[in-house]
Scaffold this motif. Sequence first.
Motif, PDB file in Angstrom:
ATOM      1  N   PHE A 174       0.816  -1.213   0.000  1.00 12.21           N
ATOM      2  CA  PHE A 174       0.000   0.000   0.000  1.00 12.21           C
ATOM      3  C   PHE A 174       0.851   1.265   0.000  1.00 12.21           C
ATOM      4  N   LEU A 175       2.114   1.165   0.357  1.00  7.52           N
ATOM      5  CA  LEU A 175       2.979   2.330   0.505  1.00  7.52           C
ATOM      6  C   LEU A 175       3.048   3.226  -0.734  1.00  7.52           C
ATOM      7  N   PRO A 176       3.151   2.670  -1.957  1.00  6.90           N
ATOM      8  CA  PRO A 176       3.200   3.561  -3.133  1.00  6.90           C
ATOM      9  C   PRO A 176       1.974   4.450  -3.280  1.00  6.90           C
ATOM     10  N   THR A 177       0.838   4.013  -2.739  1.00  7.68           N
ATOM     11  CA  THR A 177      -0.392   4.787  -2.877  1.00  7.68           C
ATOM     12  C   THR A 177      -0.304   6.117  -2.144  1.00  7.68           C
ATOM     13  N   ILE A 178       0.382   6.136  -1.002  1.00  6.25           N
ATOM     14  CA  ILE A 178       0.469   7.362  -0.211  1.00  6.25           C
ATOM     15  C   ILE A 178       1.763   8.131  -0.480  1.00  6.25           C
ATOM     16  N   SER A 179       2.551   7.647  -1.417  1.00  8.63           N
ATOM     17  CA  SER A 179       3.782   8.340  -1.766  1.00  8.63           C
ATOM     18  C   SER A 179       3.511   9.419  -2.806  1.00  8.63           C
ATOM     19  N   SER A 180       4.422  10.352  -2.935  1.00  9.73           N
ATOM     20  CA  SER A 180       4.281  11.436  -3.905  1.00  9.73           C
ATOM     21  C   SER A 180       4.277  10.901  -5.333  1.00  9.73           C
ATOM     22  N   VAL A 181       3.300  11.339  -6.106  1.00 12.52           N
ATOM     23  CA  VAL A 181       3.219  10.904  -7.502  1.00 12.52           C
ATOM     24  C   VAL A 181       4.454  11.350  -8.268  1.00 12.52           C
ATOM     25  N   VAL A 182       4.900  12.562  -8.007  1.00 17.77           N
ATOM     26  CA  VAL A 182       6.074  13.090  -8.713  1.00 17.77           C
ATOM     27  C   VAL A 182       7.313  12.271  -8.367  1.00 17.77           C
ATOM     28  N   ALA A 183       7.492  11.969  -7.072  1.00 18.24           N
ATOM     29  CA  ALA A 183       8.671  11.209  -6.651  1.00 18.24           C
ATOM     30  C   ALA A 183       8.663   9.812  -7.263  1.00 18.24           C
ATOM     31  N   MET A 184       7.507   9.152  -7.224  1.00 19.93           N
ATOM     32  CA  MET A 184       7.421   7.807  -7.775  1.00 19.93           C
ATOM     33  C   MET A 184       7.621   7.812  -9.297  1.00 19.93           C
TER      34      MET A 184
END
Length: 297
Positions: free
Chosen positions: A114-124
């Motif tokens: 689930f971690l990628p969901t709450i990460s910054s879209v730009v950073a990912m």
Amino acid sequence: MWRRVILGNKRKSYLWAYAFISAPILGFLLFALIPICFSVYVSATQYSGYQKPVFTGADNYVRLLSHDPLFWKTLTNTIYSVLSIPIGMALALAIAVALNQKIVGIRFFRTAFFLPTISSVVAMTLLWKWIFNGDYGLLNYLLGLIGITGPAWLSSETWAMPAMILQGVWGGLGFNMVLYLAALQGVPGSLYEAAEIDGAGGWQRFVKITIPCISPTTLYILITSIIGAMQDFPRFQIMTEGGPNYSTTTIVYYLFQNAFRYMDMGYASAMAWVLGILLMAITLLNFWLSRRWVHYE
């Protein structure tokens, strides 16, 4: 006297109620309804955002549908990118089924997915841009270890959109996995017990019990994913800027270019309304077809 007191209290209650609901109502009027109505008018004008709009009738729509091949190309690209949805839904369901088991460390794996969901879209997105780099990216490095020469992913008209689909599948896994996990935990255990007594195997229980019971969640994920994919913009702007040769230019990115690069607000508004009508038609079609495969009992 008591009647007057009761009526007075009711009026105060109504006033407080109106005061509380006034904020969202004003917010909707100022930031949603009025801009929507204005965009309808602007779509029938020639307007750059600086000078007074010049009414042109349906010219923007005629130009869009009949004289702009790039619009149809971007629409095709957008539909192509939507292919990530069934792949992502299938993977999310498989992961949810695996994470629905009672094993040691299950909370860690749920959090990790689930971690990628709450990460910054730009950073990912920047991270994936490095992964897909044709010269020193991680993906081509790993492919090289097994003797495969990887392509220039984001610089190739052939591979740029598949790369974006792969990144889109990864980005949506966490949220869809949580929804499926919640749906799986809501399936009555008595149904599985009864099926097992009747001799049903694991696959039969999954097909005949699990899939029908979680079908409302599947419908929700399908509709929201289609709406999200059709409006996808930041990933494409950061990773490819619509290239190469418009191979990853989606309809929303093309809309953005017309509105803020070419300052053709009227044409962009017409494009937005065509996209909105298309999304509404797809959503209504999904709801109509859902009567055949979604079970609410």
